[in-house]
Design a protein around this motif. Sequence first.
Motif, PDB file in Angstrom:
ATOM      1  N   GLU A 159      11.959 -18.587 -65.266  1.00 21.75           N
ATOM      2  CA  GLU A 159      12.080 -17.213 -64.771  1.00 21.75           C
ATOM      3  C   GLU A 159      11.981 -16.201 -65.915  1.00 21.75           C
ATOM      4  OE1 GLU A 159      12.710 -15.042 -61.088  1.00 21.75           O
ATOM      5  OE2 GLU A 159      11.916 -16.959 -61.694  1.00 21.75           O
ATOM      6  N   ASP A 160      12.696 -16.458 -67.055  1.00 21.81           N
ATOM      7  CA  ASP A 160      12.731 -15.491 -68.147  1.00 21.81           C
ATOM      8  C   ASP A 160      11.455 -15.508 -68.979  1.00 21.81           C
ATOM      9  OD1 ASP A 160      13.834 -18.092 -68.661  1.00 21.81           O
ATOM     10  OD2 ASP A 160      14.217 -17.439 -70.727  1.00 21.81           O
ATOM     11  N   HIS A 177      12.592  -9.608 -53.423  1.00 18.32           N
ATOM     12  CA  HIS A 177      12.412  -9.230 -54.821  1.00 18.32           C
ATOM     13  C   HIS A 177      12.195  -7.732 -54.938  1.00 18.32           C
ATOM     14  CE1 HIS A 177      11.793 -13.532 -55.458  1.00 18.32           C
ATOM     15  NE2 HIS A 177      11.046 -13.474 -54.375  1.00 18.32           N
ATOM     16  N   LYS A 178      12.772  -7.158 -55.965  1.00 13.66           N
ATOM     17  CA  LYS A 178      12.583  -5.726 -56.186  1.00 13.66           C
ATOM     18  C   LYS A 178      11.290  -5.469 -56.948  1.00 13.66           C
ATOM     19  CE  LYS A 178      17.232  -3.757 -56.002  1.00 13.66           C
ATOM     20  NZ  LYS A 178      18.106  -4.954 -56.007  1.00 13.66           N
ATOM     21  N   GLU A 179      10.945  -6.428 -57.810  1.00 12.26           N
ATOM     22  CA  GLU A 179       9.737  -6.278 -58.620  1.00 12.26           C
ATOM     23  C   GLU A 179       8.591  -7.047 -57.975  1.00 12.26           C
ATOM     24  OE1 GLU A 179       9.832  -4.361 -61.295  1.00 12.26           O
ATOM     25  OE2 GLU A 179      11.990  -4.016 -61.076  1.00 12.26           O
ATOM     26  N   PHE A 180       7.397  -6.834 -58.514  1.00 13.65           N
ATOM     27  CA  PHE A 180       6.234  -7.541 -57.988  1.00 13.65           C
ATOM     28  C   PHE A 180       6.403  -9.066 -58.119  1.00 13.65           C
ATOM     29  CE2 PHE A 180       2.290  -9.797 -58.887  1.00 13.65           C
ATOM     30  CZ  PHE A 180       1.633  -9.587 -57.693  1.00 13.65           C
ATOM     31  N   GLN A 181       5.986  -9.761 -57.104  1.00 11.81           N
ATOM     32  CA  GLN A 181       5.982 -11.214 -57.140  1.00 11.81           C
ATOM     33  C   GLN A 181       4.585 -11.706 -56.804  1.00 11.81           C
ATOM     34  OE1 GLN A 181       8.421 -13.818 -57.496  1.00 11.81           O
ATOM     35  NE2 GLN A 181       9.458 -12.155 -58.578  1.00 11.81           N
ATOM     36  N   LEU A 225       6.045  -3.475 -53.592  1.00 15.06           N
ATOM     37  CA  LEU A 225       4.647  -3.220 -53.924  1.00 15.06           C
ATOM     38  C   LEU A 225       3.721  -3.696 -52.813  1.00 15.06           C
ATOM     39  CD1 LEU A 225       3.249  -2.157 -56.629  1.00 15.06           C
ATOM     40  CD2 LEU A 225       2.494  -4.523 -56.862  1.00 15.06           C
ATOM     41  N   ASP A 226       4.124  -4.796 -52.158  1.00 14.20           N
ATOM     42  CA  ASP A 226       3.293  -5.325 -51.081  1.00 14.20           C
ATOM     43  C   ASP A 226       3.284  -4.376 -49.879  1.00 14.20           C
ATOM     44  OD1 ASP A 226       2.502  -7.824 -52.288  1.00 14.20           O
ATOM     45  OD2 ASP A 226       4.603  -8.383 -52.138  1.00 14.20           O
ATOM     46  N   SER A 271       7.517  -8.017 -52.129  1.00 14.39           N
ATOM     47  CA  SER A 271       8.196  -6.995 -52.917  1.00 14.39           C
ATOM     48  C   SER A 271       7.737  -5.644 -52.380  1.00 14.39           C
ATOM     49  CB  SER A 271       7.839  -7.132 -54.404  1.00 14.39           C
ATOM     50  OG  SER A 271       6.506  -6.711 -54.596  1.00 14.39           O
TER      51      SER A 271
END
Lengths: 238, 536
Positions: B533-534, B502-506, B457-458, B455
């Motif tokens: 997932e949810d 992914h757009k968010e952190f994974q 963030l990485d 993501s």
Amino acid sequence: MSKAFLLDGASVPFEDGETVLAAARKAGHFIPHLCWDERFPPHGSCKLCVVKIDGRQVSACATPARDGLVVQSATEEIMDERRELITMLFTEGNHFCPCCEKSGNCQLQALAYDLEILAPRHNRFFPERPVDASHPDILLDFNRCIFCELCIRASRDVDKKNVFALGGRGINKHLVVNAETERLVDTNIDKDDLAANICPVGVILHKRHGFAVPIGERIYDKEPISALDLAAAAEEHS
Amino acid sequence: MTKVFVPLDMAAKAMGADKVAAAIAKEAQARGQSVQIVRNGSRGLLWLESLVEVETPQGRIAYGNVTAKDVASLFDSGFLGGAPHKLSVGKVEDHPFWKRQHRVTFKRCGITDPLSLSDYESLGGGVGLAKAFAMSPAEAVAEVTKSGLRGRGGAGFPTGIKWKTVADTPADRRYVVVNADEGDSGTFADRMIMEGDPFALIEGMIIAGYAVNASKGYVYLRSEYPQTAVVFGRAIEILREAGWLGPKVRGSNFAFDVELRIGAGAYVCGEETALIESLEGKRGVPRIRPPFPVTHGYLGRPTSVNNVETLALATLVAAHGGETFTKIGTPQSTGTKLLSISGDCAEPGVYEFPFGVTFAEVLAACGAERPKAVQHGGAAGITIAEREFGRRVAFEDAPTAGAFMVFGQGRDMFEVARNFVRFFAHESCGFCTPCRIGTTLLRDLMQKLEAGHGSPLDLAEIERLNHLLQATSHCGLGQAAANPVLDGMRKFRPAFDARMLHKEFQPAFSLDAALGRARQMTGRDDALAHLTEDRA
């Protein structure tokens, strides 16, 4: 007029031959360090004492003080780097402070508290490092080794026994015992040797002394390591 | 008696040159033809190895990619007279490979028998040493200073200044140390000199020893070059027997000897202070600098650590004068540079160009079609993108230790960067905290991206790690470790973005799978015992 350099704006006097770290410490300014010990020549491996001089970052423990130097140490950037380095050390080894006999007496833990590190940021490596309980008086728990090499230097240069050494390289570097069997019992180490009493973390532990001082009453439970280091420096030079 | 040249260079041996030489000898005997097989060095046309040459009245006629099973047909078509054959290359001097270059360091390499001192002297060998001996040591240093010669290991420190400092530092002993730990990914030029023209390096060492007043020289050779050790070790013995090395070098009052030392396979020992530690029998760990080796080197004595190529060039400077040397190259980067060219090109090999040559020119010379990038200067170097191919190989623009790896359109530059990061994690000596742990964290982050868990963030984390590595590492290895990733992210961003699923952190692992063991232990496997997932 004595010679001096500027550390974060404060004038620090020094004598010829002194390093930035030693002079700063003597003058009451704490620069974090783990592999440095005033009894040995600078090692420069932990990099916690990193400071900025002329735009370049150097180890304060290995940099000779010079008249008129402008040294930055407690800046946001450098403090962040120190936090990252400490975090890395926690990531690399197996540090379980709550059940470690050295908790409260451990310099790595004390520095982490002093630098306000609250949680690790990386996936921990969880290396496999079996303990060596072969010696009657000394337990070696390699899980906590931070490779300051103080035990190696003390055993080689002071005790003249050369009990410890390094093996491997990179992330596989590890502390080894200098014996055919690689077991501590097959060396001539003694519990009163400097090497057996110099570990800043919890690798070299004395048997039958566990938790003699309760948690909460230990060295760094009472005062932060920065204050204690400076107090020790004042005592050395009084 | 016809002279037939079959290289003994490792690149040729790897392609079966020993078998070719044996087959030629056997075939000649069977046919009653008289041949003298000369085991020469490589000429650098590595894509044509084994390159066999035959001496004819018209010159040396070459045949490329010769294998043992081609030998009979070569005899059938009359190759001993230089007759055409499907493997004909013609004269190497007429080959475009040769014409585009300026071969001075490689003047003899591949042409002579590397272990024949008479061959060496017939092509200018020994002139530099004779001229140096005719000067005072200080004059010899001044000549090198005048030439503008700079260290070929990549950093480009002026050789004359280095020698002068070593010579001027008061000491009971001084040393010359050759850095032959050619460990950078994609470099093989020093090896070619040491296997193809070893006397040139030794002559350069003697000149350096004379200039700095050292009587002992060490060659620190990487363990991965066993063939080099054989040839070079023999070359030292030959020069000792011939009186070039020993208590009275060439009859003078100057004493000098050379010793070959083999490393243990650590990349970091290419760093000069780690090399010296290793030479002293210790762990290969870079020293705290200053002091530098020029004042406190091997055994604490002033030491001139020079690259193989630098010393081979110093021989030329001594022979032809510093002034002549400045006429090649650019004002800040005088002379030529050896480039080890590999990767996606038709004609990989060892080339020699004047400094100032553009990437486009080099790429054209080695037959690279539609290249996407060049890794310049090895893993620690820079990644040159297509739009930069007008840049120049020179200390003032794109300095290099000599590796030139070509990447074609089909290459994934993310994978290239990931591979280099793995290299650094593997080669970190582990002395300092940031490099020991940082290179491994970087490797793991690239692995996470590769596995499709990346993501943005990485990428921010990579930038952070890079800053720490550059700012706080003990030596150049750690400081350079993030270069390939940074260059990759800057110049080949789409290759990295393609990994950003992914757009968010994974997290780097599957949360649900991590609960598998707990489910097994509790005997639960209902829907609520799973993270979807949810609900993750």
